[in-house]
Design a protein around this motif. Structure first.
Motif, PDB file in Angstrom:
ATOM      1  N   UNK A  64       3.465   6.300   0.268  1.00 47.77           N
ATOM      2  CA  UNK A  64       4.118   7.282   1.150  1.00 47.77           C
ATOM      3  C   UNK A  64       4.543   8.515   0.370  1.00 47.77           C
ATOM      4  N   UNK A  65       5.175   8.280  -0.784  1.00 50.78           N
ATOM      5  CA  UNK A  65       5.616   9.423  -1.588  1.00 50.78           C
ATOM      6  C   UNK A  65       4.420  10.184  -2.174  1.00 50.78           C
ATOM      7  N   UNK A  66       3.375   9.436  -2.504  1.00 51.07           N
ATOM      8  CA  UNK A  66       2.154  10.051  -3.039  1.00 51.07           C
ATOM      9  C   UNK A  66       1.534  10.991  -1.999  1.00 51.07           C
ATOM     10  N   UNK A  67       1.525  10.536  -0.750  1.00 51.77           N
ATOM     11  CA  UNK A  67       0.994  11.377   0.340  1.00 51.77           C
ATOM     12  C   UNK A  67       1.839  12.640   0.487  1.00 51.77           C
ATOM     13  N   UNK A  68       3.161  12.446   0.418  1.00 48.91           N
ATOM     14  CA  UNK A  68       4.079  13.584   0.561  1.00 48.91           C
ATOM     15  C   UNK A  68       3.785  14.627  -0.529  1.00 48.91           C
ATOM     16  N   UNK A  69       3.590  14.156  -1.763  1.00 55.51           N
ATOM     17  CA  UNK A  69       3.328  15.087  -2.871  1.00 55.51           C
ATOM     18  C   UNK A  69       1.963  15.752  -2.738  1.00 55.51           C
ATOM     19  N   UNK A  70       0.997  15.022  -2.201  1.00 53.26           N
ATOM     20  CA  UNK A  70      -0.347  15.589  -2.003  1.00 53.26           C
ATOM     21  C   UNK A  70      -0.271  16.742  -0.992  1.00 53.26           C
ATOM     22  N   UNK A  71       0.458  16.512   0.088  1.00 55.15           N
ATOM     23  CA  UNK A  71       0.610  17.541   1.112  1.00 55.15           C
ATOM     24  C   UNK A  71       1.405  18.729   0.558  1.00 55.15           C
ATOM     25  N   UNK A  72       2.510  18.430  -0.119  1.00 57.95           N
ATOM     26  CA  UNK A  72       3.388  19.500  -0.619  1.00 57.95           C
ATOM     27  C   UNK A  72       2.657  20.422  -1.604  1.00 57.95           C
ATOM     28  N   UNK A  73       1.637  19.900  -2.271  1.00 60.90           N
ATOM     29  CA  UNK A  73       0.921  20.724  -3.248  1.00 60.90           C
ATOM     30  C   UNK A  73      -0.385  21.307  -2.692  1.00 60.90           C
ATOM     31  N   UNK A  74      -0.557  21.205  -1.365  1.00 63.11           N
ATOM     32  CA  UNK A  74      -1.636  21.937  -0.684  1.00 63.11           C
ATOM     33  C   UNK A  74      -3.041  21.450  -0.994  1.00 63.11           C
ATOM     34  N   UNK A  75      -3.216  20.160  -1.263  1.00 56.66           N
ATOM     35  CA  UNK A  75      -4.571  19.676  -1.571  1.00 56.66           C
ATOM     36  C   UNK A  75      -5.019  18.584  -0.608  1.00 56.66           C
ATOM     37  N   UNK A  76      -4.194  18.337   0.440  1.00 58.24           N
ATOM     38  CA  UNK A  76      -4.503  17.193   1.307  1.00 58.24           C
ATOM     39  C   UNK A  76      -5.737  17.412   2.174  1.00 58.24           C
ATOM     40  N   UNK A  77      -6.289  18.651   2.204  1.00 55.55           N
ATOM     41  CA  UNK A  77      -7.497  18.847   3.008  1.00 55.55           C
ATOM     42  C   UNK A  77      -8.708  18.169   2.360  1.00 55.55           C
ATOM     43  N   UNK A  78      -8.662  17.956   1.040  1.00 55.69           N
ATOM     44  CA  UNK A  78      -9.827  17.297   0.420  1.00 55.69           C
ATOM     45  C   UNK A  78      -9.450  16.105  -0.460  1.00 55.69           C
ATOM     46  N   UNK A  79      -8.141  15.799  -0.533  1.00 50.78           N
ATOM     47  CA  UNK A  79      -7.702  14.649  -1.340  1.00 50.78           C
ATOM     48  C   UNK A  79      -7.038  13.624  -0.420  1.00 50.78           C
ATOM     49  N   UNK A  80      -7.472  12.385  -0.516  1.00 43.65           N
ATOM     50  CA  UNK A  80      -6.876  11.303   0.276  1.00 43.65           C
ATOM     51  C   UNK A  80      -5.972  10.472  -0.626  1.00 43.65           C
ATOM     52  N   UNK A  81      -4.712  10.328  -0.214  1.00 41.28           N
ATOM     53  CA  UNK A  81      -3.801   9.432  -0.942  1.00 41.28           C
ATOM     54  C   UNK A  81      -3.709   8.134  -0.147  1.00 41.28           C
ATOM     55  N   UNK A  82      -4.043   7.024  -0.758  1.00 41.93           N
ATOM     56  CA  UNK A  82      -3.999   5.757   0.006  1.00 41.93           C
ATOM     57  C   UNK A  82      -3.882   4.557  -0.945  1.00 41.93           C
ATOM     58  N   UNK A  83      -3.784   3.392  -0.312  1.00 41.29           N
ATOM     59  CA  UNK A  83      -3.585   2.157  -1.073  1.00 41.29           C
ATOM     60  C   UNK A  83      -4.890   1.689  -1.711  1.00 41.29           C
ATOM     61  N   UNK A  84      -4.822   1.428  -3.000  1.00 38.63           N
ATOM     62  CA  UNK A  84      -5.880   0.651  -3.674  1.00 38.63           C
ATOM     63  C   UNK A  84      -5.163  -0.281  -4.639  1.00 38.63           C
ATOM     64  N   UNK A  85      -5.026  -1.545  -4.176  1.00 37.58           N
ATOM     65  CA  UNK A  85      -4.380  -2.575  -4.988  1.00 37.58           C
ATOM     66  C   UNK A  85      -5.454  -3.191  -5.883  1.00 37.58           C
ATOM     67  N   UNK A  86      -5.215  -3.189  -7.203  1.00 34.12           N
ATOM     68  CA  UNK A  86      -6.238  -3.669  -8.141  1.00 34.12           C
ATOM     69  C   UNK A  86      -6.573  -5.144  -7.928  1.00 34.12           C
ATOM     70  N   UNK A  87      -5.718  -5.870  -7.221  1.00 33.39           N
ATOM     71  CA  UNK A  87      -5.989  -7.294  -7.002  1.00 33.39           C
ATOM     72  C   UNK A  87      -6.726  -7.535  -5.684  1.00 33.39           C
ATOM     73  N   UNK A  88      -6.791  -6.534  -4.818  1.00 32.60           N
ATOM     74  CA  UNK A  88      -7.569  -6.694  -3.566  1.00 32.60           C
ATOM     75  C   UNK A  88      -8.143  -5.345  -3.142  1.00 32.60           C
ATOM     76  N   UNK A  89      -9.189  -4.972  -3.849  1.00 23.29           N
ATOM     77  CA  UNK A  89      -9.798  -3.664  -3.627  1.00 23.29           C
ATOM     78  C   UNK A  89     -10.584  -3.602  -2.319  1.00 23.29           C
ATOM     79  N   UNK A  90     -10.871  -4.772  -1.730  1.00 21.97           N
ATOM     80  CA  UNK A  90     -11.746  -4.782  -0.548  1.00 21.97           C
ATOM     81  C   UNK A  90     -11.199  -3.949   0.606  1.00 21.97           C
ATOM     82  N   UNK A  91      -9.869  -3.949   0.784  1.00 13.89           N
ATOM     83  CA  UNK A  91      -9.281  -3.163   1.882  1.00 13.89           C
ATOM     84  C   UNK A  91      -9.677  -1.694   1.738  1.00 13.89           C
ATOM     85  N   UNK A  92      -9.560  -1.168   0.522  1.00 11.92           N
ATOM     86  CA  UNK A  92      -9.898   0.237   0.252  1.00 11.92           C
ATOM     87  C   UNK A  92     -11.407   0.454   0.452  1.00 11.92           C
ATOM     88  N   UNK A  93     -12.179  -0.466  -0.068  1.00 13.06           N
ATOM     89  CA  UNK A  93     -13.653  -0.354   0.007  1.00 13.06           C
ATOM     90  C   UNK A  93     -14.103  -0.273   1.467  1.00 13.06           C
TER      91      UNK A  93
END
Ligand SMILES: C[S@@+](CC[C@H](N)C(=O)[O-])C[C@H]1O[C@@H](n2cnc3c(N)ncnc32)[C@H](O)[C@@H]1O
Length: 415
Positions: A291-320
């Protein structure tokens, strides 16, 4: 969690003036009436070059609530730039950044220029320049500062103290006490980061550090990795639009507040714009950090081409599945400070193995923490076992909240 009010002993409410005077006694080795305090101040003032002491701060028993609030605001943390306090600001800039209104400025100038006639601090420039420096004084002075704060808390927590700004003073002084206890006790903060060769300033919000949420602090490894990548951006062959028309694919693992990915994306934007045909970028972390990562992505004006989301190293399948990411599809992987438990080397190497393209590069920066020497060696062994080679490798000297730190920079490629 540290509770700043734990420092407050609310049992003794009658000795207010004595307590405050005792603080003076402690420093001067004698008890003084208010007038003696003032004349003592005048003696000190005769030496314009004399350093400032906590003793010079307006005593809570005699100064107005507005003077106390102005003092507390001046002692609030500066916005940090690259982990250092910003220096060289004018009095007006300091007052604006610390929300010190004209009324509060007038009150504190009146205290020093007229009431106590303290020549060290008889105008707003001197006050704004010198009082904030007390936060960085010696350990003894810092403990005097804590005494000063608790004397303020004691007075303004007392319902008998009638002032319309009592609540604001209690809130401010509680924050100052928390700040004395280090980054892990600070409720929340913002930090700015500037880089050579980049116009944009990266501004990151850091929530209060609670539980194990280490990704709510920006770590020194991410600053040094960002400096290396952003300041050399145009010299790194792979940081260019692809000639085959496909988007360059970039992934950050364990991004935390996002410094590495966000500064990289800001530099990309300055050079190449934001067309999603050219760039596809993900900055990722655990669910509680995102959530905070998304907030910082938006605040720095890059959210049009950068996606902030969950990638847990123990269960990458959700992200994939969510982003239809194929194996070995990222040209660039960025990772700063991901190793601080025995499982991390294996998880991180798994992620690099899964996502890095055959001709891709992973840029890694890790601090040299004595406690994690074994994990660092396991990381090397696992990289080797998984057919990775280390390209450039270098030790860097960097900085974090507690001072200078040694880091190891590595470029990792498939053999
Ligand atoms: C020491 S912090 C470094 C954060 C950031 N890279 C920096 O340098 O400021 C480590 C980060 O790894 C993340 N992390 C730890 N275990 C993780 C996992 N299993 N999956 C994804 N991220 C993880 C944490 O949430 C945290 O943000």
């Amino acid at each position: 969690m540290f509770d700043p009010l734990d420092l407050y002993d609310g049992t003794d409410t009658q000795n207010e003036i004595e307590t405050s005077t005792e603080t003076y006694t402690f420093i001067n080795d004698k008890a003084m009436t208010p007038n003696e305090v003032l004349s003592e101040d005048e003696e000190i003032d005769n030496d314009d070059a004399a350093p400032l002491f906590i003793l010079d701060l307006p005593p809570v028993s005699y100064a107005s609530p507005e003077t106390i609030l102005a003092t507390l605001s001046l002692l609030s943390p500066d916005t940090q730039v690259n982990f250092k306090s910003s220096a060289g600001l004018t009095a007006e800039e300091i007052c604006n950044s610390k929300h010190i209104t004209n009324d509060l400025q007038e009150a504190i100038v009146d205290w020093y220029a007229n009431i106590t006639q303290n020549k060290k601090l008889d105008n707003i420039s001197k006050i704004c320049n010198m009082i904030p420096q007390l936060v960085n004084s010696s350990d003894t002075e810092r403990s005097n500062l804590l005494n000063y704060y608790t004397s303020i808390l004691k007075k303004y927590e007392n319902p008998k103290t009638v002032s319309s700004i009592s609540g604001t003073i209690v809130k401010e002084v509680s924050l100052r006490i928390a700040e004395c206890c280090g980054r892990s006790a600070i409720p929340s903060m913002s930090r700015d980061f500037k880089f050579e060769n980049m116009t944009s300033i990266v501004s990151l919000f850091e929530p209060s550090l609670t539980a194990d949420n280490l990704g709510w602090k920006t770590w020194g490894a991410s600053l040094i990795l960002s400096e290396v990548l952003v300041e050399n951006f145009t010299n790194i062959a792979s940081f260019k639009k692809k000639e085959n028309g496909e988007p360059l694919k970039v992934l950050e693992l364990g991004a935390g507040t996002g410094l590495v990915g966000i500064s990289w994306a800001c530099k990309w934007k300055e050079l190449n714009g934001t067309d999603k045909n050219d760039i596809e970028m993900y900055i990722t972390d655990l669910p509680e950090i995102v959530d905070n990562l998304k907030k910082n992505t938006t605040a720095n004006g890059i959210d049009s081409f950068v996606t902030a989301d969950v990638l847990d190293w123990t269960k990458a399948d959700d992200f994939v599945q969510k982003y239809s990411v194929e194996d070995q599809s990222f040209d660039i992987i960025l990772v700063a400070d991901p190793i601080y438990s025995p499982n991390h080397p294996e998880w991180v190497v798994n992620m690099i193995s899964k996502f890095l393209r055959a001709d891709g590069t992973c840029y890694l920066e890790i601090p040299i923490r004595p406690k994690y020497a074994v994990e660092r060696q396991v990381l090397i062994d696992l990289l080797d076992k998984n057919n990775f080679s280390i390209g450039n490798e270098r030790y860097d000297q960097g900085i974090d909240d507690w001072g200078s730190v040694k880091y190891l920079y590595r470029e990792i490629r498939r053999k």
